[in-house]
Design an enzyme around this catalytic site. Structure first.
Site, mmCIF file in Angstrom:
data_model
loop_
_atom_site.group_PDB
_atom_site.id
_atom_site.type_symbol
_atom_site.label_atom_id
_atom_site.label_comp_id
_atom_site.label_asym_id
_atom_site.label_seq_id
_atom_site.Cartn_x
_atom_site.Cartn_y
_atom_site.Cartn_z
ATOM 1 N N ASN A 1 -10.736 -3.199 -5.996
ATOM 2 C CA ASN A 1 -10.016 -2.186 -6.778
ATOM 3 C C ASN A 1 -10.729 -1.800 -8.076
ATOM 4 O OD1 ASN A 1 -6.660 -3.322 -5.850
ATOM 5 N ND2 ASN A 1 -7.874 -1.652 -5.017
ATOM 6 N N ASP B 1 0.832 -1.202 0.000
ATOM 7 C CA ASP B 1 0.000 0.000 0.000
ATOM 8 C C ASP B 1 0.869 1.257 0.000
ATOM 9 O OD1 ASP B 1 -2.270 1.488 0.069
ATOM 10 O OD2 ASP B 1 -2.801 1.029 2.136
#
Ligand code: FPP
Length: 236
Positions: free
Chosen positions: A64, A16
């Site tokens: 996503n 991330d």
């Protein structure tokens, strides 16, 4: 010399912070992802050299898809490039590619590339690189439950005979060793639908380092922290 893996066989990473890395440097997000792929390339090498047997990376979650279309297309483009440019290195370095998640829903050309890379590396046994694509742990568990329910309906298994191993084996990670260490970069303290079942007794490691900056030293720090833990698996 001490074992550089500290006994960790299987580590997983929630990569991330690509966007924040780019923002900090006043660069477009796409460049953050590009740097993120360089970090992937480096960590795959380092993990292999360190003696890690399985490295699982969260590359694209089933959530996503809600990102802007151009960002999704950037990520898919990077994935294509990565497989094309690194497949030979996997073959040479004994890296077996595996994909977890419902990757068959990706573009057809990517599915073809992945299937080809899986096939070409299937006999490699130095390290397994498991890439999570269109992966969500709840979806993975749902698919396992559906499969068991079908077996029960067909009379192949009695519902009260279903055990924990049956479920573990039906997950996308079924043939992999247990997850030892789960790392998340960029300071977020959550699992975000990643390996929820597998994380039951794994050690968690969170770092503020943004993914593009995660390097060999950072991996060594995480492994050292893992080595300092007292793993009890629910015992005392
Ligand atoms: C998080 O950054 C990262 C991702 C969306 C997935 C990770 C993807 C890569 C490293 C590139 C593709 C991978 C391969 C294997 C080719 P973010 O955009 O959520 O960052 P932010 O939270 O700072 O915005």
């Amino acid at each position: 010399m001490a074992d550089p893996t500290y006994g960790a066989r299987h580590i997983a990473i929630i990569m991330d912070g690509n966007g924040r890395w780019a923002k900090k440097k006043h660069l477009p997000r796409a460049l953050g992802h590009k740097k993120g792929v360089e970090a992937v390339r480096n960590i795959v090498r380092v993990a292999g050299e360190t003696g890690i047997k399985v490295l699982t990376l969260y590359a694209f979650s089933s959530e996503n898809w809600s990102r802007p279309a151009d960002e999704i297309s950037d990520l898919m483009g990077l994935l294509r490039q990565y497989i094309q440019s690194d497949i030979e290195e996997f073959v040479e370095n004994g890296v077996r590619l595996k994909v977890i998640g419902n990757y068959k829903a990706l573009d057809r050309d990517i599915v073809g590339m992945i299937d080809n890379a899986i096939e070409r590396t299937s006999k490699n046994d130095r390290m397994t690189l498991a890439v999570a694509l269109n992966y969500g742990a709840q979806d993975e568990m749902l698919r396992a439950v559906q499969s068991i329910a079908m077996s029960a309906k067909a009379g192949e298994i009695e519902p009260d005979q279903i055990n924990i191993n049956d479920i573990s084996n039906l997950l996308d990670t079924g043939e992999l060793p247990p997850l030892d260490l789960l790392i998340r970069t960029s300071g977020e303290l959550r699992l975000s639908n990643f390996l929820l079942w597998q994380a039951a007794y794994s050690e968690l490691y969170f770092t503020d380092t943004l993914w593009p900056d995660f390097d060999k030293r950072e991996l060594q720090k995480a492994l050292k922290s893992f080595g300092d833990r007292d793993r009890r698996f629910g015992g005392r």
